[in-house]
Design a protein around this motif. Structure first.
Motif, mmCIF file in Angstrom:
data_model
loop_
_atom_site.group_PDB
_atom_site.id
_atom_site.type_symbol
_atom_site.label_atom_id
_atom_site.label_comp_id
_atom_site.label_asym_id
_atom_site.label_seq_id
_atom_site.Cartn_x
_atom_site.Cartn_y
_atom_site.Cartn_z
ATOM 1 N N ASP A 23 0.842 -1.191 0.000
ATOM 2 C CA ASP A 23 0.000 0.000 0.000
ATOM 3 C C ASP A 23 0.880 1.246 0.000
ATOM 4 O OD1 ASP A 23 -3.126 0.546 0.560
ATOM 5 O OD2 ASP A 23 -1.936 2.147 1.462
ATOM 6 N N LYS A 24 0.344 2.332 -0.551
ATOM 7 C CA LYS A 24 1.073 3.602 -0.579
ATOM 8 C C LYS A 24 1.210 4.215 0.810
ATOM 9 C CE LYS A 24 1.885 4.426 -5.039
ATOM 10 N NZ LYS A 24 3.208 4.791 -5.601
ATOM 11 N N GLU A 25 0.325 3.822 1.709
ATOM 12 C CA GLU A 25 0.355 4.339 3.082
ATOM 13 C C GLU A 25 1.037 3.350 4.014
ATOM 14 O OE1 GLU A 25 -0.669 7.391 3.614
ATOM 15 O OE2 GLU A 25 -1.338 7.553 1.526
ATOM 16 N N GLU A 26 1.501 3.848 5.154
ATOM 17 C CA GLU A 26 2.090 2.960 6.154
ATOM 18 C C GLU A 26 1.011 2.030 6.719
ATOM 19 O OE1 GLU A 26 4.146 5.118 9.163
ATOM 20 O OE2 GLU A 26 5.827 5.635 7.849
ATOM 21 N N LYS A 27 1.408 0.781 6.965
ATOM 22 C CA LYS A 27 0.475 -0.220 7.480
ATOM 23 C C LYS A 27 1.118 -1.000 8.626
ATOM 24 C CE LYS A 27 -2.850 0.504 4.508
ATOM 25 N NZ LYS A 27 -4.201 0.935 4.913
ATOM 26 N N GLN A 28 0.339 -1.218 9.652
ATOM 27 C CA GLN A 28 0.795 -2.036 10.770
ATOM 28 C C GLN A 28 0.151 -3.415 10.646
ATOM 29 O OE1 GLN A 28 2.966 -1.361 13.121
ATOM 30 N NE2 GLN A 28 3.260 0.865 12.867
ATOM 31 N N PHE A 29 0.874 -4.339 10.048
ATOM 32 C CA PHE A 29 0.336 -5.679 9.867
ATOM 33 C C PHE A 29 0.534 -6.506 11.136
ATOM 34 C CE2 PHE A 29 1.412 -4.438 5.447
ATOM 35 C CZ PHE A 29 0.142 -4.542 4.891
ATOM 36 N N THR A 30 -0.523 -7.188 11.557
ATOM 37 C CA THR A 30 -0.492 -7.971 12.783
ATOM 38 C C THR A 30 -0.113 -9.423 12.505
ATOM 39 O OG1 THR A 30 -2.819 -8.631 12.597
ATOM 40 C CG2 THR A 30 -2.341 -6.504 13.683
ATOM 41 N N ASP A 31 0.106 -10.175 13.572
ATOM 42 C CA ASP A 31 0.362 -11.609 13.422
ATOM 43 C C ASP A 31 -0.845 -12.306 12.795
ATOM 44 O OD1 ASP A 31 2.836 -11.275 14.551
ATOM 45 O OD2 ASP A 31 2.227 -11.959 16.550
ATOM 46 N N GLU A 32 -2.051 -11.811 13.114
ATOM 47 C CA GLU A 32 -3.267 -12.377 12.519
ATOM 48 C C GLU A 32 -3.299 -12.126 11.016
ATOM 49 O OE1 GLU A 32 -3.178 -10.549 15.258
ATOM 50 O OE2 GLU A 32 -3.686 -12.112 16.736
ATOM 51 N N ASP A 33 -2.793 -10.974 10.595
ATOM 52 C CA ASP A 33 -2.733 -10.676 9.159
ATOM 53 C C ASP A 33 -1.793 -11.641 8.446
ATOM 54 O OD1 ASP A 33 -4.461 -8.534 9.465
ATOM 55 O OD2 ASP A 33 -2.840 -7.080 9.738
ATOM 56 N N ILE A 34 -0.673 -11.930 9.078
ATOM 57 C CA ILE A 34 0.282 -12.876 8.498
ATOM 58 C C ILE A 34 -0.352 -14.257 8.382
ATOM 59 C CG2 ILE A 34 2.465 -14.094 8.871
ATOM 60 C CD1 ILE A 34 3.524 -11.575 10.215
ATOM 61 N N GLU A 35 -1.021 -14.676 9.435
ATOM 62 C CA GLU A 35 -1.669 -15.988 9.426
ATOM 63 C C GLU A 35 -2.738 -16.050 8.330
ATOM 64 O OE1 GLU A 35 -4.119 -18.982 12.466
ATOM 65 O OE2 GLU A 35 -3.245 -17.104 13.205
ATOM 66 N N PHE A 36 -3.478 -14.965 8.166
ATOM 67 C CA PHE A 36 -4.501 -14.911 7.117
ATOM 68 C C PHE A 36 -3.869 -15.054 5.737
ATOM 69 C CE2 PHE A 36 -6.532 -12.092 3.966
ATOM 70 C CZ PHE A 36 -7.727 -12.770 3.778
ATOM 71 N N LEU A 37 -2.788 -14.315 5.472
ATOM 72 C CA LEU A 37 -2.154 -14.368 4.158
ATOM 73 C C LEU A 37 -1.527 -15.737 3.906
ATOM 74 C CD1 LEU A 37 -1.900 -12.357 1.839
ATOM 75 C CD2 LEU A 37 0.417 -11.848 2.598
#
Length: 285
Positions: free
Chosen positions: A127-141
């Protein structure tokens, strides 16, 4: 399959189709502009499928040198993950050419494997903006990547099934037709050569009709494999007749002139090919 896949990017129809349908879910769930799948080649990463919601950041077909790609960091990471709030500020990525080229901030990528655990490529979002990806986001991907692994296996299975048999059609004693269809890569070309020569010897073939009407021309096959096959058959005393020559094949021969030294006989269709060797197709009533 090894990490350096024999299939080219055009063969992964199921993977591309599934990815396109899944990208909408992924971009909404992670609130990002772009999602894409890459395939690892010998020296480069190729984008097989991508979704760019606002502007085209990563186009399909884009390639980048493996050593300069973020994918290398993902694949080489112990956990097969690259997560950063801002690519251009992160010490691991801020000096990479790819970071400057993409001009994105938020980035999350995971390794994409086939069902045998071999590295295929990566599944990434940005994304063009800063993003705080969580552990749940990693698990989802990673879950999405596991789903796509089944599509990789499906495409590879279909590919290998096509390689299993070379269609050789017996017409009459001593005469057979070999339809050469689709894209012929190095592995399929080698199998075609082996099977045709072995069949010619075992069946005591005098004439092979090579039907090129379904051939998708690739330089390597046309410039190397087809002349070699014709020459090998001639060495064995087997006559070769080419039929179904498309404008594409004819144009390539004008450019390369690779068939002329072997002087293969060319005709427009199978009926004419058979008549030149003394046979006729008769319609049943």
């Amino acid at each position: 399959m090894s990490e350096e896949h024999l299939m080219d990017s055009e063969g992964y129809y199921s993977l591309k189709s599934a990815a396109q349908k899944i990208f909408d879910v992924v971009t909404q769930r992670l609130n990002v502009q772009t999602a894409y799948v890459t395939m690892r080649g010998k020296n480069a990463m190729t984008v097989l499928s991508s979704l760019n919601k606002k502007e085209e950041i990563v186009p399909e077909g884009f390639t980048i040198d493996y050593e300069e790609s973020h994918c290398r960091l993902i694949i080489n990471d112990q956990n097969h993950v690259l997560r950063t709030t801002n690519l251009m500020d992160d010490p691991l990525t801020n000096e990479m050419k790819a970071s400057a080229q993409l001009e994105v901030k938020g980035y999350l990528g995971v390794t994409l494997k086939d069902l045998r655990g071999n590295v295929f490529g990566t599944l990434c979002v940005m994304d063009k903006e800063e993003k705080q990806f969580t552990d749940e986001d990693i698990e989802f991907l990673q879950t999405i990547a596991a789903v796509l692994s089944h599509m990789i296996d499906l495409d590879q299975t279909h590919y290998n099934m096509r390689l299993m048999n070379v269609p050789i059609i017996p017409i009459t004693e001593g005469v057979s037709v070999v339809p050469i269809q689709g894209i012929v890569d190095e592995e399929r070309a080698d199998k075609l050569m082996r099977d045709v020569l072995l069949y010619g010897k075992e069946q005591d073939i005098d004439h092979f009709v090579l039907d090129l009407s379904g051939l998708v021309v690739r330089d390597q096959f046309f410039s190397e494999m087809l002349p070699k096959l014709i020459h090998a058959l001639q060495v064995m005393g087997i006559n070769t007749i080419l039929t179904g020559i498309t404008p594409e094949v004819a144009h390539k021969e004008i450019e390369t002139n690779v068939l002329s030294p072997h002087k293969p006989k060319t005709v427009s269709n199978l009926k004419t090919a058979l008549s030149t060797i003394g046979f006729q197709l008769v319609e049943s009533r």
